[in-house]
Design a protein around this motif. Structure first.
Motif, mmCIF file in Angstrom:
data_model
loop_
_atom_site.group_PDB
_atom_site.id
_atom_site.type_symbol
_atom_site.label_atom_id
_atom_site.label_comp_id
_atom_site.label_asym_id
_atom_site.label_seq_id
_atom_site.Cartn_x
_atom_site.Cartn_y
_atom_site.Cartn_z
ATOM 1 N N ALA A 121 1.115 -1.233 -0.139
ATOM 2 C CA ALA A 121 0.252 -0.244 -0.163
ATOM 3 C C ALA A 121 0.887 1.360 -0.355
ATOM 4 N N ASP A 122 1.452 1.228 1.168
ATOM 5 C CA ASP A 122 2.494 2.571 1.590
ATOM 6 C C ASP A 122 3.715 2.580 -0.346
ATOM 7 N N MET A 123 3.690 1.748 -1.174
ATOM 8 C CA MET A 123 4.907 1.637 -1.958
ATOM 9 C C MET A 123 3.441 2.526 -3.670
ATOM 10 N N LEU A 124 2.686 1.394 -3.372
ATOM 11 C CA LEU A 124 1.461 2.588 -4.314
ATOM 12 C C LEU A 124 1.274 3.704 -4.129
ATOM 13 N N THR A 125 1.117 4.022 -2.842
ATOM 14 C CA THR A 125 0.371 5.323 -2.329
ATOM 15 C C THR A 125 1.572 6.628 -2.598
ATOM 16 N N ARG A 126 2.854 6.475 -2.165
ATOM 17 C CA ARG A 126 3.859 6.819 -2.490
ATOM 18 C C ARG A 126 4.156 7.599 -3.823
ATOM 19 N N GLN A 127 4.185 7.272 -4.301
ATOM 20 C CA GLN A 127 3.661 7.609 -6.442
ATOM 21 C C GLN A 127 3.311 9.054 -6.429
ATOM 22 N N GLN A 128 4.234 9.373 -6.916
ATOM 23 C CA GLN A 128 3.695 10.834 -7.795
ATOM 24 C C GLN A 128 2.030 11.141 -7.808
ATOM 25 N N ASP A 129 2.128 10.431 -9.190
ATOM 26 C CA ASP A 129 1.050 10.076 -9.919
ATOM 27 C C ASP A 129 0.247 9.538 -9.655
ATOM 28 N N VAL A 130 -0.014 9.200 -7.839
ATOM 29 C CA VAL A 130 -1.382 8.565 -7.436
ATOM 30 C C VAL A 130 -1.659 9.175 -6.551
ATOM 31 N N LYS A 131 -3.107 9.899 -6.517
ATOM 32 C CA LYS A 131 -3.783 10.488 -5.404
ATOM 33 C C LYS A 131 -4.464 9.325 -4.864
ATOM 34 N N VAL A 132 -4.579 9.675 -2.784
ATOM 35 C CA VAL A 132 -4.776 8.605 -2.815
ATOM 36 C C VAL A 132 -6.937 9.036 -1.537
ATOM 37 N N ILE A 133 -7.819 8.475 -2.377
ATOM 38 C CA ILE A 133 -8.666 9.481 -2.483
ATOM 39 C C ILE A 133 -9.648 8.308 -0.853
ATOM 40 N N ARG A 134 -9.716 7.647 -0.932
ATOM 41 C CA ARG A 134 -10.100 7.191 0.233
ATOM 42 C C ARG A 134 -9.196 5.659 1.044
ATOM 43 N N THR A 135 -9.442 5.688 2.407
ATOM 44 C CA THR A 135 -8.449 4.736 2.922
ATOM 45 C C THR A 135 -9.519 3.937 3.900
ATOM 46 N N ARG A 136 -9.645 2.351 3.595
ATOM 47 C CA ARG A 136 -10.334 1.986 4.939
ATOM 48 C C ARG A 136 -9.733 1.155 5.508
ATOM 49 N N ASP A 137 -9.185 0.848 6.573
ATOM 50 C CA ASP A 137 -8.744 -0.466 7.018
ATOM 51 C C ASP A 137 -9.579 -1.242 8.123
ATOM 52 N N TYR A 138 -9.377 -2.466 7.327
ATOM 53 C CA TYR A 138 -10.486 -3.186 8.065
ATOM 54 C C TYR A 138 -9.087 -4.447 8.500
ATOM 55 N N ILE A 139 -8.215 -4.196 9.095
ATOM 56 C CA ILE A 139 -7.146 -4.961 9.050
ATOM 57 C C ILE A 139 -6.942 -4.458 10.627
ATOM 58 N N ARG A 140 -7.558 -3.472 10.334
ATOM 59 C CA ARG A 140 -6.895 -2.534 11.593
ATOM 60 C C ARG A 140 -8.477 -2.525 12.246
ATOM 61 N N ASP A 141 -9.657 -2.446 11.766
ATOM 62 C CA ASP A 141 -11.254 -2.395 11.970
ATOM 63 C C ASP A 141 -12.030 -3.341 11.454
ATOM 64 N N PRO A 142 -11.761 -4.464 11.983
ATOM 65 C CA PRO A 142 -12.330 -5.675 11.263
ATOM 66 C C PRO A 142 -13.871 -4.753 10.816
ATOM 67 N N LYS A 143 -15.310 -5.289 9.739
ATOM 68 C CA LYS A 143 -16.163 -5.484 10.209
ATOM 69 C C LYS A 143 -16.624 -6.445 10.851
ATOM 70 N N PRO A 144 -17.848 -6.123 11.351
ATOM 71 C CA PRO A 144 -18.797 -7.064 12.002
ATOM 72 C C PRO A 144 -18.629 -8.489 11.938
ATOM 73 N N ASN A 145 -18.701 -9.057 10.690
ATOM 74 C CA ASN A 145 -18.793 -10.233 10.046
ATOM 75 C C ASN A 145 -17.132 -10.659 10.551
ATOM 76 N N GLY A 146 -16.517 -10.105 10.324
ATOM 77 C CA GLY A 146 -14.648 -10.401 11.024
ATOM 78 C C GLY A 146 -14.193 -10.270 9.451
ATOM 79 N N TYR A 147 -14.662 -9.835 8.129
ATOM 80 C CA TYR A 147 -13.943 -9.165 7.246
ATOM 81 C C TYR A 147 -12.991 -7.905 7.313
ATOM 82 N N GLN A 148 -11.887 -9.078 7.266
ATOM 83 C CA GLN A 148 -10.329 -8.210 6.656
ATOM 84 C C GLN A 148 -9.802 -7.594 5.759
#
Ligand code: GTP
Ligand code: MG
Length: 234
Positions: A121-148
């Motif tokens: 994720a870091d390697m991709l988002t650090r690239q100059q022509d890439v803009k991050v519009i949204r990040t959702r970290d379901y690893i840090r905060d899994p969904k109620p069903n357990g989705y990560q």
């Protein structure tokens, strides 16, 4: 010469011809327009896939290891685009779709280890022509069903003959264990039309916990292995 149409995957092409937004009659966009519309997303996908491919190759070359196990990509079909945009209560005009649907182009990256997920994720988002519009970290905060999974919406410039289009691409990055779980959950969800019986849901949640424990254990083992390597080399 390659027709623009041929750049679009066969099932999507078939649907464009047979069923141009059947569920949204008022869309009324000509198939030609729709093809052009889909094409920019296809190019956005290509850009991200090239970036991921380069990282993968370069990593293997310089480090002898590869943080990326699998890469899959897909373009949402016109019918699902129409279905989703209507379900969310937005109009079917291309501008509305562009604004509200950020997952028409999707890439899924599977890694062996959790730390690799963040590294990629870091390697991709650090690239100059890439803009991050949204990040959702379901690893840090899994969904109620357990989705990560780690979800990024990236915006990538696509250089066309007469203009530059900024194309959103959804990138899902997760471990093999998370992917294994998500694949099964998806099938179960499909079978029960989103209404999974309570007992089965509990088992799925348990399985997600087991998958998470496995990921953490593997991470610890790898760290330990790395430290032993350093000690042995001294
Ligand atoms: P969508 O309307 O489904 O796109 O959700 P969203 O816009 O709120 O985004 P979110 O990041 O929650 O989910 C986007 C995508 O992640 C989905 O289209 C699925 O591919 C995947 N996903 C999210 N939640 C789950 C889940 O509980 N199980 C599985 N199998 N996949 C999921
Ligand atoms: Mg989505």
């Amino acid at each position: 010469m390659i027709e623009a149409d041929q750049l679009i995957p066969r099932p999507v092409r078939r649907e464009l011809r047979a069923n141009p937004f059947e569920r949204g009659a008022e869309l009324g966009t000509a198939v030609g327009d729709l093809s052009a519309f889909m094409m920019t997303y296809k190019f956005g996908l290509d850009e991200v896939l090239t970036k991921v491919g380069i990282l993968r190759e370069e990593f293997t070359f310089t480090h002898d290891v590869n943080p990326i196990e699998h890469v899959k990509s897909r373009l949402k079909s016109p019918a699902s685009i129409a279905e989703k945009v209507l379900r969310k209560g937005y109009g079917l005009q291309p501008e509305s779709i562009r604004r509200h649907l950020l997952d028409i182009a999707g890439v899924r990256i599977t890694c062996s280890f959790i730390s690799d997920v963040y590294r990629v994720a870091d390697m991709l988002t650090r690239q100059q022509d890439v803009k991050v519009i949204r990040t959702r970290d379901y690893i840090r905060d899994p969904k109620p069903n357990g989705y990560q999974s780690l979800h990024l919406i990236l915006e990538i410039p696509v250089f066309l003959s007469d203009r530059v289009e900024l194309v959103p691409v959804e990138v899902q990055i997760r471990t093999a264990a998370m992917d294994f779980w998500a694949g099964l959950e998806h099938k179960i969800n499909y079978k029960y039309h989103g209404d999974i019986p309570a007992g089965l849901m509990e088992e799925l949640q348990e399985a997600a916990t087991v998958a998470g424990n496995l990921d953490r254990k593997m991470e610890r083992l790898r760290t330990e292995l790395g430290q032993r390597d350093v000690v042995e080399r001294r």
